[in-house]
Design an enzyme around this catalytic site. Structure first.
Site, mmCIF file in Angstrom:
data_model
loop_
_atom_site.group_PDB
_atom_site.id
_atom_site.type_symbol
_atom_site.label_atom_id
_atom_site.label_comp_id
_atom_site.label_asym_id
_atom_site.label_seq_id
_atom_site.Cartn_x
_atom_site.Cartn_y
_atom_site.Cartn_z
ATOM 1 N N ARG A 102 -32.782 10.772 7.387
ATOM 2 C CA ARG A 102 -32.142 10.284 7.923
ATOM 3 C C ARG A 102 -30.552 10.844 7.903
ATOM 4 O O ARG A 102 -30.059 11.519 6.554
ATOM 5 C CB ARG A 102 -31.538 8.844 6.985
ATOM 6 N N HIS A 129 -32.818 5.166 16.553
ATOM 7 C CA HIS A 129 -32.942 4.121 14.928
ATOM 8 C C HIS A 129 -34.944 3.924 15.362
ATOM 9 O O HIS A 129 -34.771 2.601 15.571
ATOM 10 C CB HIS A 129 -32.763 3.436 14.845
ATOM 11 N N GLN A 132 -36.371 0.859 12.506
ATOM 12 C CA GLN A 132 -35.825 0.090 13.042
ATOM 13 C C GLN A 132 -36.475 -0.549 14.480
ATOM 14 O O GLN A 132 -37.006 -2.279 14.256
ATOM 15 C CB GLN A 132 -35.052 0.065 13.328
ATOM 16 N N ASP A 224 -25.546 -5.235 16.214
ATOM 17 C CA ASP A 224 -25.532 -4.379 14.959
ATOM 18 C C ASP A 224 -24.144 -4.158 14.681
ATOM 19 O O ASP A 224 -22.509 -5.024 15.304
ATOM 20 C CB ASP A 224 -25.919 -2.233 14.986
ATOM 21 N N CYS A 264 -30.189 -5.365 12.826
ATOM 22 C CA CYS A 264 -30.908 -4.201 11.958
ATOM 23 C C CYS A 264 -30.157 -4.732 10.653
ATOM 24 O O CYS A 264 -30.637 -4.180 9.764
ATOM 25 C CB CYS A 264 -30.576 -3.149 12.618
ATOM 26 N N ARG A 292 -39.607 -4.237 8.444
ATOM 27 C CA ARG A 292 -39.324 -2.951 8.233
ATOM 28 C C ARG A 292 -40.338 -1.840 7.432
ATOM 29 O O ARG A 292 -41.339 -1.755 7.636
ATOM 30 C CB ARG A 292 -38.225 -2.182 7.855
HETATM 31 N N1 NVA Z 1 -25.353 1.243 13.609
HETATM 32 C C1 NVA Z 1 -26.015 1.739 12.071
HETATM 33 C C2 NVA Z 1 -26.900 1.389 11.989
HETATM 34 C C3 NVA Z 1 -27.402 1.160 9.990
HETATM 35 C C4 NVA Z 1 -28.795 0.733 9.961
HETATM 36 C C5 NVA Z 1 -25.397 3.019 11.687
HETATM 37 O O1 NVA Z 1 -25.798 4.204 12.320
HETATM 38 O O2 NVA Z 1 -24.817 3.052 10.754
HETATM 39 N N1 CP Z 2 -31.608 -1.430 9.292
HETATM 40 C C1 CP Z 2 -31.386 -0.534 8.238
HETATM 41 O O1 CP Z 2 -32.191 0.767 8.502
HETATM 42 O O2 CP Z 2 -30.978 -0.255 6.734
HETATM 43 P P1 CP Z 2 -30.483 0.533 5.990
HETATM 44 O O3 CP Z 2 -29.427 1.469 6.395
HETATM 45 O O4 CP Z 2 -29.974 -0.191 4.645
HETATM 46 O O5 CP Z 2 -31.469 1.634 5.901
#
Ligand code: NVA
Ligand code: CP
Length: 306
Positions: A102, A129, A132, A224, A264, A292
């Site tokens: 990540r 993502h 997800q 989101d 998400c 997930r």
């Molecule tokens: N769009 C959000 C998704 C988190 C799972 C982010 O990138 O913070």
């Molecule tokens: N939806 C998702 O990826 O959550 P986290 O940021 O908690 O991993």
């Protein structure tokens, strides 16, 4: 396919294979049937951003498959002190059977995958993502029985989740409508390719600034956060720009009467979605979060289990 970086890299048939495998794995888990397909395999998980769902579902998932994981906070490994991605990829490939990462720039994941000799899984970048969205498609299929010909609307920021949803929805022949404020549309190159495929197969991709038009008769209403990880300095500006893009009772009254609400997570109740909607009868967010686990087990089995 060695890696899992974006849904665009996968065909409709391959996406359905992940979904079908996840159904089996979910059943086995529920019935307490052992499914040690990744016995003694080791997954390294590099995190440059925070996570609850991704970290825990990958960790638990590989354990349930008989393997083990290593949580690597980028601050604690030499990557955080400037060791190159290429060297990190080549070293980790000598120790582990797969790498989940990540991070921020999507190019970093591509570089890691280029240099790694083991499969690389994208656990979220600034642009995508995909894990997800496989879970989202799985959840939609559980509730609606099919994916083709449904209408999904995404209201809010044209972010990583929106980009992957566009790719996923178009691949499985769903209609998708994304409504964002001006200047916050999804990535241009994603929109361009998905529109081309949608046009060839006769499905719809609409990018608009009108949330009402997007939500009209939608089977799935998705949102989101307005401020993603890494954009914290823009938070106050975004609160103003996005105020008409909240998922609430009024907006949802235009959706299909049997619509489901997805998010998400993590969510900010009172910002992108009201609490009554997120915790209301149409919301399936905790099944979505659970899924997930099952879909990522299917992804790991396919990539690492060969
Ligand atoms: N769009 C959000 C998704 C988190 C799972 C982010 O990138 O913070
Ligand atoms: N939806 C998702 O990826 O959550 P986290 O940021 O908690 O991993």
């Amino acid at each position: 396919m060695k890696d899992f970086l974006t849904l665009w890299d996968y065909s409709k048939e391959e996406i359905y294979c992940f979904l079908d495998e996840a159904v089996k794995l979910k059943q086995m888990q529920e019935q307490g049937e052992p499914h040690l397909y990744l016995k003694d395999k080791i997954l390294a998980m590099i995190f440059e951003k925070a996570s609850t769902r991704t970290r825990v579902s990958f960790e638990v998932g590989i354990m349930q498959l008989g393997g083990k994981s290593l949580f690597l906070n980028s601050k604690d490994i030499q990557l955080g002190r400037g060791e190159t991605i290429a060297d990190t990829a080549r070293v980790l490939s000598r120790y582990v059977d797969g790498i989940m990462i990540r991070t921020f720039a999507h190019a970093k994941v591509e570089e890691l995958a280029y240099w790694a000799s083991v499969p690389v899984i994208n656990g979220l970048t600034d642009d995508h993502h995909p894990c997800q969205v496989i879970a989202d498609l799985f959840t939609i299929k559980e509730y609606k029985g099919e994916l083709k010909n449904l209408k999904l609307c995404f209201i809010g920021d044209g972010n990583n989740v929106a980009n992957s949803l566009l790719e996923g929805a178009v691949k499985v022949e769903m209609d998708i409508c994304v409504a964002t404020p001006k200047g916050y549309e999804p990535k241009g190159e994603v929109v361009e390719v998905v529109k081309k495929l949608a046009c060839q197969q006769g499905t719809k991709v609409i990018i608009t600034n009108d949330p009402l038009a997007a939500v009209k008769d939608a089977d799935i209403v998705y949102t989101d956060v307005w401020t993603s990880m890494g954009q914290e300095s823009e938070n106050s500006k975004r609160q103003v720009c996005f105020k008409d893009y909240q998922i609430n009772q009024e907006l949802c009254s235009y959706a299909d009467k049997d619509h489901i609400v997805l998010h998400c997570l993590p969510a900010h109740r009172g910002e992108e979605v009201t609490a009554d909607i997120l915790d209301g009868p149409h919301s399936v967010i905790f099944d979505q979060a659970e899924n997930r686990l099952h879909v990522q087990k299917a992804i790991m089995k396919a990539l690492i289990g060969r």
